[in-house]
Each structure stands twice: as C-alpha cells, then as structure tokens.
Write a protein that holds these residues in place. Structure first.
Motif, PDB file in Angstrom:
ATOM      1  N   ILE A  25       0.866  -1.176   0.000  1.00 54.43           N
ATOM      2  CA  ILE A  25       0.000   0.000   0.000  1.00 54.43           C
ATOM      3  C   ILE A  25       0.903   1.225   0.000  1.00 54.43           C
ATOM      4  N   LEU A  26       0.716   2.058  -0.973  1.00 50.48           N
ATOM      5  CA  LEU A  26       1.506   3.276  -1.067  1.00 50.48           C
ATOM      6  C   LEU A  26       0.851   4.368  -0.237  1.00 50.48           C
ATOM      7  N   THR A  27       1.651   5.325   0.199  1.00 44.63           N
ATOM      8  CA  THR A  27       1.074   6.433   0.959  1.00 44.63           C
ATOM      9  C   THR A  27       0.233   7.325   0.062  1.00 44.63           C
ATOM     10  N   SER A  28       0.345   7.142  -1.256  1.00 46.50           N
ATOM     11  CA  SER A  28      -0.488   7.907  -2.187  1.00 46.50           C
ATOM     12  C   SER A  28      -1.754   7.149  -2.576  1.00 46.50           C
ATOM     13  N   SER A  29      -2.004   6.002  -1.951  1.00 47.59           N
ATOM     14  CA  SER A  29      -3.209   5.214  -2.224  1.00 47.59           C
ATOM     15  C   SER A  29      -4.408   5.813  -1.508  1.00 47.59           C
ATOM     16  N   PHE A  30      -5.610   5.529  -2.036  1.00 49.80           N
ATOM     17  CA  PHE A  30      -6.855   6.064  -1.502  1.00 49.80           C
ATOM     18  C   PHE A  30      -7.693   4.939  -0.904  1.00 49.80           C
ATOM     19  N   PRO A  31      -7.633   4.733   0.419  1.00 46.97           N
ATOM     20  CA  PRO A  31      -8.443   3.678   1.029  1.00 46.97           C
ATOM     21  C   PRO A  31      -9.886   4.130   1.260  1.00 46.97           C
ATOM     22  N   LYS A  32     -10.813   3.179   1.159  1.00 43.91           N
ATOM     23  CA  LYS A  32     -12.200   3.457   1.513  1.00 43.91           C
ATOM     24  C   LYS A  32     -12.835   2.187   2.040  1.00 43.91           C
ATOM     25  N   CYS A  70     -11.283   6.927   6.030  1.00 40.77           N
ATOM     26  CA  CYS A  70     -11.166   6.146   4.789  1.00 40.77           C
ATOM     27  C   CYS A  70     -12.438   6.306   3.958  1.00 40.77           C
ATOM     28  N   ASP A  71     -12.494   7.417   3.220  1.00 39.74           N
ATOM     29  CA  ASP A  71     -13.683   7.691   2.416  1.00 39.74           C
ATOM     30  C   ASP A  71     -13.399   7.675   0.916  1.00 39.74           C
ATOM     31  N   GLY A  72     -12.174   7.335   0.537  1.00 43.72           N
ATOM     32  CA  GLY A  72     -11.821   7.275  -0.876  1.00 43.72           C
ATOM     33  C   GLY A  72     -11.302   8.589  -1.427  1.00 43.72           C
ATOM     34  N   SER A  73     -11.379   9.660  -0.654  1.00 46.61           N
ATOM     35  CA  SER A  73     -10.896  10.954  -1.133  1.00 46.61           C
ATOM     36  C   SER A  73      -9.579  11.360  -0.486  1.00 46.61           C
ATOM     37  N   ARG A  74      -9.167  10.654   0.551  1.00 50.75           N
ATOM     38  CA  ARG A  74      -7.916  10.966   1.258  1.00 50.75           C
ATOM     39  C   ARG A  74      -6.879   9.885   0.979  1.00 50.75           C
ATOM     40  N   THR A  75      -5.632  10.312   0.885  1.00 53.00           N
ATOM     41  CA  THR A  75      -4.539   9.347   0.746  1.00 53.00           C
ATOM     42  C   THR A  75      -4.132   8.865   2.130  1.00 53.00           C
ATOM     43  N   VAL A  76      -3.328   7.821   2.164  1.00 50.35           N
ATOM     44  CA  VAL A  76      -2.807   7.320   3.435  1.00 50.35           C
ATOM     45  C   VAL A  76      -1.972   8.413   4.096  1.00 50.35           C
ATOM     46  N   HIS A  77      -1.216   9.145   3.302  1.00 48.58           N
ATOM     47  CA  HIS A  77      -0.402  10.248   3.823  1.00 48.58           C
ATOM     48  C   HIS A  77      -1.289  11.304   4.482  1.00 48.58           C
ATOM     49  N   THR A  78      -2.388  11.678   3.827  1.00 50.62           N
ATOM     50  CA  THR A  78      -3.311  12.676   4.364  1.00 50.62           C
ATOM     51  C   THR A  78      -3.974  12.183   5.646  1.00 50.62           C
ATOM     52  N   ILE A  79      -4.331  10.908   5.687  1.00 47.41           N
ATOM     53  CA  ILE A  79      -4.944  10.331   6.889  1.00 47.41           C
ATOM     54  C   ILE A  79      -3.956  10.407   8.058  1.00 47.41           C
ATOM     55  N   ALA A  80      -2.707  10.067   7.804  1.00 46.60           N
ATOM     56  CA  ALA A  80      -1.690  10.129   8.862  1.00 46.60           C
ATOM     57  C   ALA A  80      -1.502  11.571   9.340  1.00 46.60           C
ATOM     58  N   GLU A  81      -1.470  12.524   8.414  1.00 45.79           N
ATOM     59  CA  GLU A  81      -1.324  13.934   8.800  1.00 45.79           C
ATOM     60  C   GLU A  81      -2.515  14.416   9.626  1.00 45.79           C
ATOM     61  N   ASP A  82      -3.736  14.028   9.200  1.00 40.30           N
ATOM     62  CA  ASP A  82      -4.937  14.436   9.937  1.00 40.30           C
ATOM     63  C   ASP A  82      -4.946  13.869  11.355  1.00 40.30           C
ATOM     64  N   LEU A  83      -4.585  12.601  11.483  1.00 38.58           N
ATOM     65  CA  LEU A  83      -4.558  11.979  12.815  1.00 38.58           C
ATOM     66  C   LEU A  83      -3.485  12.617  13.696  1.00 38.58           C
ATOM     67  N   ARG A  84      -2.348  12.888  13.107  1.00 41.54           N
ATOM     68  CA  ARG A  84      -1.262  13.499  13.887  1.00 41.54           C
ATOM     69  C   ARG A  84      -1.646  14.900  14.336  1.00 41.54           C
ATOM     70  N   LEU A 102       5.739  11.207  11.969  1.00 40.77           N
ATOM     71  CA  LEU A 102       4.773  11.061  10.881  1.00 40.77           C
ATOM     72  C   LEU A 102       5.043   9.816  10.051  1.00 40.77           C
ATOM     73  N   ASN A 103       6.306   9.531   9.768  1.00 40.48           N
ATOM     74  CA  ASN A 103       6.639   8.337   8.984  1.00 40.48           C
ATOM     75  C   ASN A 103       6.286   7.052   9.724  1.00 40.48           C
ATOM     76  N   GLU A 104       6.491   7.051  11.036  1.00 35.30           N
ATOM     77  CA  GLU A 104       6.131   5.888  11.851  1.00 35.30           C
ATOM     78  C   GLU A 104       4.611   5.695  11.847  1.00 35.30           C
ATOM     79  N   MET A 105       3.876   6.796  11.915  1.00 36.29           N
ATOM     80  CA  MET A 105       2.418   6.714  11.861  1.00 36.29           C
ATOM     81  C   MET A 105       1.954   6.176  10.514  1.00 36.29           C
TER      82      MET A 105
END
Length: 135
Positions: A25-32, A70-84, A102-105
């Motif tokens: 899974i890349l950090t640029s992937s879009f999970p939903k 995970c709504d399909g509009s955020r990347t894994v990177h964006t999700i990690a940033e939002d949570l942090r 951030l990288n560990e998250m």
C-alpha cells in the motif's frame, strides 16, 4: 497414459488454491470502506463498531479514527497527517518528542489498512478515481 494427463486438469478445476497476492500500500493510495462495511457508534456500550454482513467488529478509538477517514478521497499520507494534527491539538502540553513521528504513523496505518484489505473490509485504490461499482 491418457488418465495421467487429465488428473492435473481435474485437480486444478476442483481443488483450486486461491493465492492472495498482497500488493504494498503506497502512501499515495486512496483507502475506503468496502460497500458491505459500515461504521457505527453504539451509544449504549460506548463502543465504535464496524458492521459487516453477519459480523460485528468492535473497534478501538484509533481504528475507528482511521476507518472514519477512509472515504476514498484521502490518501494514506493525508490520513496520517490528519490523525497526527488531531493528536497534537489534544496534547499541546506534551513535548513534541512524545508525539509519534509522521513516517512511523504512516507505517502503522499502512499495516492496519493492509490487514483490513486482506479481511475485505477496506478497498485500496491506487489512483484518485474511485470505482463505485465494486464487486
């Protein structure tokens, strides 16, 4: 001799082994969430739930926070940033060393999403366009 040639075909036809190939899974992937999955908060038990056909999964706060994003509009990177950033807002009095890198998250979130994908509860899209006609 003819029988020996047909046995592998019969075995392949009736005893197929499903091989699961898990792509990274890349950090640029879009999970939903998968179409069969739904998040709910049970007010009586005060627990986050993932509702699936004939199954209910009780989630901890972190898992619920990740799956909510995970709504399909955020990347894994964006999700990690939002949570942090939400963790930082809630713990301003703590030192910056106490907060996760951030990288560990991203690694932890990626591992969690990979497990959710294997279970069939999350779908990972490699591109920004999400196909809503899921199988």
């Amino acid at each position: 001799m003819l029988l020996k040639r047909h046995i592998p075909l019969i075995c392949d036809r009736y005893f197929k082994i499903k091989r699961l190939v898990v792509e990274p899974i890349l950090t640029s992937s879009f999970p939903k969430l998968a179409t069969k999955a739904r998040l709910k908060f049970d007010k009586v038990r005060e627990k986050h739930l993932l509702l699936l056909p004939e199954r209910v999964v009780v989630l901890n706060e972190t898992a619920a926070s990740i799956l909510t994003l995970c709504d399909g509009s955020r990347t894994v990177h964006t999700i990690a940033e939002d949570l942090r950033s939400s963790l930082q807002a809630g713990t301003e009095e703590l030192s910056t060393d106490a907060l996760l890198d951030l990288n560990e998250m991203k690694e932890d979130i990626t591992e969690f999403l990979r497990e959710m994908e294997v279970q069939g509860w999350v779908v990972i899209h490699k591109h920004g366009t999400v196909d809503y006609q899921e199988q």
